[in-house]
Enzyme design. Structure first.
Site: not given
Length: 567
Positions: A186-187, A286, A319
């Site tokens: 979603t980022t 991630g 991230c």
């Protein structure tokens, strides 16, 4: 530097010798090294692995394998749709695997240009849908994922013989792996989709994208732009595809499907672990939480500038953004001075005592909720002041936990809601008093690292809330009990059931809930919010909280002591 052109725009790009993967020709279908420029497979187009494996289905849990997590099954309709989608992808890849380097390069160019042309509307759509990030920064990411990636790999050979050593009698041959599963976060919902799609096209692979449920519209839009441009340039229909209605069970079924040859997983730790345990070659990215180290040899001005620019880019959702800075003693004064010069602010001791930003926001939100939520609930249609104040409280609370993160109440509510379709607010309400009791100790067996407390302060913090709300009590323990009583009374005023059992109101759900507690508790422990809880829990502790919250109201409460009854 060399001049390159994309869609009529000239940009300066550094020249670089493209890295070409080394592969071995033989019977093995797996690549020696999983890369996206070129990877090895059989000399013929990649066929479905249906002969060697059962058709894709929902992940199931065997009682003989307790280590595997139980997940809700994929519905029959979703599974049929997924199988049809994968068949189209396999067929498209069979055709595409025969294309020449010239054909592939033209498709790669056309798709990159189309994605780059849509970089601004896609950025706007991503921010609008996810409420995350900065439009202008997402434009940069979309631009990088399209034009920069094109210019980086446009001359890279990915078809047939890519290198030959005549003296040694060795040839390096690039072959596609087949159908790739691409998990999109979603980022970065559009740039990741563009990036993975272009790399799949350049290497003659098919790609099936699984968007994040909260970003499905923007991811699918980006994928469709790339797909349509590729097809218009000659690629087979369906070479890039996507799951229209993404969910965790569907994404797991996709990753475990025998038609998949490689997984590119971008997401949280649980998703990446699922990819690595799927049985297919996987590349996962991630968790991040990157620390930065500055020592005495660093260019301080450049280091500080880089950290600030990185951390503020797209509101720090990437991230790889720096989450902490470690500075050696010799460089500390210079680094601190440079941070201050660039506008960074360091809390002093008075700030920490008098102006605790996060606690101040939290306390204001709590005060507003206790005062106005019952009014908003009872008279919301006419009491506009109460509705406005509750909206303020929600916003202020969001600002607070965005700065301090969350804890196990949310971890457990995530899993309760996901497994039994309990709304997230109601799930939190069912658990909150039990979590307050659990956290209210000065002697936790384990203390989480994320909050960075010097020593346990949760009980004192809860007691301060009781004092702020004028709830009474003399000792900290008494005040925390009063706080729990006030929370339960607030729930009662808003007709919130006192137990999970009352929320279910269904004996069958009760039985299923109790039978699945081991899995739900393990999943809650694995949730990203757990590490920020002031008391680091055992899985058995979480299971006991689930049991306590299910069976009986927490009131009357005589003690804050928590003993896990699970052995």
């Amino acid at each position: 530097m060399s001049n390159t052109f994309v869609a009529g725009k000239r940009v300066a790009m550094p020249t670089a010798k493209p890295a070409v993967p080394s592969v071995r020709i033989g019977g093995a279908r797996r690549p020696v090294r999983v890369v996206c420029e070129a990877v090895a497979a059989s000399p013929s187009p990649v066929a479905s692995k249906a002969e060697a494996a059962a058709p894709a289905s929902a992940p199931t849990v065997s009682h003989a394998e307790p280590a595997k997590k139980e997940r809700a099954p994929v519905t029959d309709d979703a599974l049929v749709a997924l199988k049809a989608l994968l068949k189209r992808s396999v067929d498209a890849q069979h055709v595409y695997s025969t294309f020449t380097q010239e054909q592939v390069d033209e498709i790669f160019r056309a798709a990159a240009e189309a994605a780059n042309a849509a970089r601004i509307p896609l950025a706007k759509m991503a921010v609008e849908e996810t409420r995350m990030g900065v439009v202008e920064d997402k434009v940069v990411k979309n631009h990088f994922a399209s034009e920069f990636i094109y210019n980086k790999f446009k001359h890279t050979k990915t078809c047939g013989v890519i290198e030959e050593d005549l003296a040694g009698g060795i040839q390096k041959i690039a072959e596609p792996v087949g159908v790739i599963a691409g998990i999109v976060p979603t980022t970065n919902p559009t740039s990741t989709a563009i990036f993975k799609s272009l790399l799949a096209l350049k290497t003659r692979n098919a790609l099936v994208l699984c968007p994040h449920p909260r970003a499905a519209r923007s991811t699918i839009t980006a994928a469709k732009i790339v797909h349509d441009a590729a097809v218009a340039a000659g690629a087979p229909e369906g070479i890039i595809s996507w799951i229209e209605n993404p969910s965790l069970p569907v994404s797991q079924a996709l990753m475990q499907a025998p038609e998949i040859s490689l997984i590119l997983a971008t997401g949280g730790p649980a998703m990446v672990r699922a990819a690595y345990s799927s049985g297919h070659p996987s590349l996962g990215v991630g968790a991040g939480n990157t620390p930065a180290l500055i020592d005495e040899t660093a260019d301080v001005q450049m280091a500080v500038s880089s950290i600030l620019l990185s951390k503020t880019f797209d509101n720090g959702v990437i991230c790889a953004s720096e989450q902490s800075v470690v500075v050696v003693a010799k460089a500390y004064d210079a680094v601190r001075a440079e941070f201050v010069r660039r506008g960074a602010y360091f809390l002093n001791e008075d700030d920490k005592v008098k102006v605790d930003y996060t606690k101040g926001l939290s306390k204001e939100a709590i005060s507003l909720i206790f005062k106005y939520l019952p009014r908003a609930y009872a008279n919301g249609a006419t009491d506009f002041e109460a509705r406005e104040k509750v909206h303020y409280a929600a916003t202020i609370a969001g600002m607070a936990f965005a700065n301090a993160f969350l804890g196990i109440c949310h971890s457990m509510a995530h899993k309760l809601g996901g497994a039994f379709h309990v709304p997230h607010g109601l799930a939190n309400a069912a658990l909150i008093s039990h979590v307050i009791r659990y956290n209210a100790t000065d002697m936790p067996a384990k203390q989480a690292a994320f909050p960075q407390y010097q020593y346990p302060t949760a009980k004192r913090d809860y007691a301060e809330l009781a004092t702020m709300l004028s709830l009474g009590g003399t000792t900290d323990d008494e005040k925390v009990v009063k706080l729990i009583e006030a929370v339960e009374n607030l729930k009662k005023q808003c007709d919130v059931p006192a137990t999970i059992q009352e929320i279910f109101n269904d004996p069958k759900l009760d039985a299923e809930y109790l039978s699945r507690l081991d899995t739900i508790a393990e999943d809650a422990f694995d949730d990203q919010c757990t590490g920020a809880n002031p008391r680091y829990p055992l899985i058995a502790d979480l299971k006991q909280i689930y049991i306590d919250a299910h069976s009986a109201p927490i009131l009357p409460i005589k003690s804050l002591e928590f003993f896990s009854k699970i052995v």
